[in-house]
Write a protein that holds these residues in place. Structure first.
Motif, short mmCIF file in Angstrom:
data_model
loop_
_atom_site.label_atom_id
_atom_site.label_comp_id
_atom_site.label_asym_id
_atom_site.label_seq_id
_atom_site.Cartn_x
_atom_site.Cartn_y
_atom_site.Cartn_z
N THR A 1 0.81 -1.22 0.00
CA THR A 1 0.00 0.00 0.00
C THR A 1 0.84 1.27 0.00
OG1 THR A 1 -0.15 -0.04 2.41
CG2 THR A 1 -1.93 -1.11 1.17
N LYS A 2 2.16 1.11 0.15
CA LYS A 2 3.09 2.25 0.22
C LYS A 2 2.73 3.19 1.38
CE LYS A 2 4.31 2.04 -4.62
NZ LYS A 2 4.35 2.72 -5.89
N ARG A 3 2.45 2.59 2.52
CA ARG A 3 2.16 3.32 3.75
C ARG A 3 3.05 2.75 4.85
NH1 ARG A 3 -2.54 6.39 3.55
NH2 ARG A 3 -3.89 5.95 1.79
N THR A 4 3.20 3.51 5.93
CA THR A 4 4.03 3.05 7.03
C THR A 4 3.26 2.04 7.88
OG1 THR A 4 3.33 4.81 8.52
CG2 THR A 4 5.26 5.25 7.13
N VAL A 5 4.02 1.23 8.62
CA VAL A 5 3.42 0.25 9.51
C VAL A 5 2.58 0.95 10.57
CG1 VAL A 5 3.92 -1.56 11.19
CG2 VAL A 5 5.23 -1.44 9.08
N GLY A 6 3.09 2.05 11.09
CA GLY A 6 2.38 2.81 12.12
C GLY A 6 1.06 3.36 11.61
N SER A 7 1.07 3.84 10.38
CA SER A 7 -0.15 4.38 9.78
C SER A 7 -1.20 3.29 9.64
CB SER A 7 0.16 4.97 8.41
OG SER A 7 -1.02 5.30 7.73
N LEU A 8 -0.77 2.12 9.19
CA LEU A 8 -1.70 1.00 9.02
C LEU A 8 -2.27 0.55 10.36
CD1 LEU A 8 0.30 -1.00 6.37
CD2 LEU A 8 -1.86 0.17 5.99
N ARG A 9 -1.43 0.49 11.35
CA ARG A 9 -1.89 0.07 12.68
C ARG A 9 -2.89 1.06 13.27
NH1 ARG A 9 0.80 -4.32 14.63
NH2 ARG A 9 2.90 -4.69 13.86
N GLN A 10 -2.62 2.34 13.10
CA GLN A 10 -3.53 3.36 13.62
C GLN A 10 -4.89 3.29 12.92
OE1 GLN A 10 -3.41 5.68 16.14
NE2 GLN A 10 -1.64 4.45 16.74
N LYS A 11 -4.87 3.11 11.62
CA LYS A 11 -6.13 3.03 10.87
C LYS A 11 -6.91 1.78 11.29
CE LYS A 11 -9.03 4.68 7.95
NZ LYS A 11 -9.71 5.94 8.20
N ALA A 12 -6.22 0.66 11.45
CA ALA A 12 -6.87 -0.58 11.87
C ALA A 12 -7.46 -0.42 13.27
CB ALA A 12 -5.88 -1.73 11.84
N LEU A 13 -6.77 0.28 14.14
CA LEU A 13 -7.27 0.52 15.48
C LEU A 13 -8.55 1.34 15.44
CD1 LEU A 13 -6.58 0.26 18.56
CD2 LEU A 13 -5.51 2.51 18.34
N LYS A 14 -8.57 2.37 14.61
CA LYS A 14 -9.77 3.21 14.47
C LYS A 14 -10.94 2.45 13.87
CE LYS A 14 -7.43 7.64 14.27
NZ LYS A 14 -7.11 8.82 13.45
N LEU A 15 -10.62 1.51 12.95
CA LEU A 15 -11.67 0.72 12.32
C LEU A 15 -12.12 -0.45 13.20
CD1 LEU A 15 -10.25 0.51 8.69
CD2 LEU A 15 -12.19 1.87 9.46
N GLY A 16 -11.34 -0.76 14.20
CA GLY A 16 -11.68 -1.86 15.10
C GLY A 16 -11.33 -3.22 14.54
N ILE A 17 -10.36 -3.27 13.65
CA ILE A 17 -9.92 -4.57 13.11
C ILE A 17 -8.51 -4.85 13.59
CG2 ILE A 17 -11.39 -4.47 11.07
CD1 ILE A 17 -9.04 -3.51 9.44
N GLY A 18 -8.13 -6.12 13.61
CA GLY A 18 -6.82 -6.48 14.11
C GLY A 18 -5.79 -6.60 13.02
N LEU A 19 -4.59 -6.17 13.35
CA LEU A 19 -3.44 -6.32 12.44
C LEU A 19 -2.25 -6.79 13.27
CD1 LEU A 19 -3.26 -3.22 10.06
CD2 LEU A 19 -3.89 -5.53 9.46
N GLY A 20 -1.46 -7.67 12.72
CA GLY A 20 -0.23 -8.08 13.36
C GLY A 20 -0.46 -8.75 14.70
N HIS A 21 0.24 -8.30 15.72
CA HIS A 21 0.19 -8.93 17.04
C HIS A 21 -1.11 -8.66 17.79
CE1 HIS A 21 1.31 -4.85 18.21
NE2 HIS A 21 0.89 -5.14 19.42
#
Length: 87
Positions: free
Chosen positions: A65-85
């Motif tokens: 997606t050409k985005r940072t890991v932190g950006s993806l984690r923050q968006k997933a947190l806001k959406l309420g979905i899990g990513l990674g650990h």
């Protein structure tokens, strides 16, 4: 008399070497990519949800997606979905 001219040339070469190292560090700073913010589109959110269900590693999603890991984690947190650990 010869010692004075030798000392002057040594000082000049030291100054020249210092100037070269400074110019190298300045040029390295210019090559750093500028970070630009991009909004998440509906398609980006769909893709992120699909990757979450497929349990794709976050580093791989970041490259795709050409985005940072932190950006993806923050968006997933806001959406309420899990990513990674967080799963």
């Amino acid at each position: 008399m010869a010692k004075k001219t030798k000392a002057k040339t040594v000082k000049k070469t030291v100054k020249a070497k210092a100037a070269k190292t400074v110019s190298k560090t300045v040029s390295k700073a210019k090559t750093k990519p500028k970070i630009t913010r991009r909004e998440y589109t509906k398609e980006d959110v769909k893709e992120l949800r699909a990757h979450s269900k497929a349990k794709t590693p976050v580093a791989k999603i970041a490259k795709l997606t050409k985005r940072t890991v932190g950006s993806l984690r923050q968006k997933a947190l806001k959406l309420g979905i899990g990513l990674g650990h967080q799963r």
